[in-house]
Design a protein around this motif. Sequence first.
Motif, PDB file in Angstrom:
ATOM      1  N   LEU A 244       3.891   7.644  11.133  1.00  0.00           N
ATOM      2  CA  LEU A 244       3.478   7.941   9.594  1.00  0.00           C
ATOM      3  C   LEU A 244       2.326   6.932   9.381  1.00  0.00           C
ATOM      4  N   PRO A 245       1.225   7.523   8.632  1.00  0.00           N
ATOM      5  CA  PRO A 245       0.092   7.152   8.298  1.00  0.00           C
ATOM      6  C   PRO A 245       0.385   5.609   7.250  1.00  0.00           C
ATOM      7  N   SER A 246      -0.328   4.538   7.285  1.00  0.00           N
ATOM      8  CA  SER A 246      -0.201   3.608   6.539  1.00  0.00           C
ATOM      9  C   SER A 246      -0.254   3.955   4.920  1.00  0.00           C
ATOM     10  N   PRO A 247       0.487   3.308   3.916  1.00  0.00           N
ATOM     11  CA  PRO A 247       0.554   3.776   2.620  1.00  0.00           C
ATOM     12  C   PRO A 247      -0.731   3.589   1.980  1.00  0.00           C
ATOM     13  N   VAL A 248      -1.085   4.493   1.042  1.00  0.00           N
ATOM     14  CA  VAL A 248      -2.368   4.415   0.244  1.00  0.00           C
ATOM     15  C   VAL A 248      -1.998   3.647  -1.253  1.00  0.00           C
ATOM     16  N   SER A 249      -3.075   2.774  -1.511  1.00  0.00           N
ATOM     17  CA  SER A 249      -2.585   2.310  -2.883  1.00  0.00           C
ATOM     18  C   SER A 249      -3.133   3.026  -3.792  1.00  0.00           C
ATOM     19  N   TYR A 250      -2.264   3.136  -4.841  1.00  0.00           N
ATOM     20  CA  TYR A 250      -2.581   3.861  -5.928  1.00  0.00           C
ATOM     21  C   TYR A 250      -2.946   3.082  -7.154  1.00  0.00           C
ATOM     22  N   ILE A 251      -4.198   2.238  -7.195  1.00  0.00           N
ATOM     23  CA  ILE A 251      -4.549   1.347  -8.273  1.00  0.00           C
ATOM     24  C   ILE A 251      -5.442   1.963  -9.057  1.00  0.00           C
TER      25      ILE A 251
END
Length: 114
Positions: free
Chosen positions: A107-114
Amino acid sequence: DPFIDNFFGGPEHILDTWAPINGCTVNNTELDKSGLYETQTWSKCVGNATVETVKLYNVGHFPYLGVSPNTSLSTMVYPGAVTPSIDTTLLSWNFCSKYQLDSPPKLPSPVSYI
């Protein structure tokens, strides 16, 4: 579900889209002996894949065992729809449990949703 069928083209359209993507060559539709649903299966696919859908008759948009088709979760009323007596969770499990991965998915690294 007439709304979903009109919007997405129904289960037949979905299968006709995914079957060629998976290189499937054999199509079979089977009516369950109860007469309450049918299963359409595309097989002989690349990588031993199978494309399958189950179509329950006259149950509305919530095809879950014992759930009224006119539940408060439904945004539409389905006149004449009946409460399903088929365990669709079990049907799904029976299909999915036939397959396993050789290794965990990457799985890809999580993306920050800021």
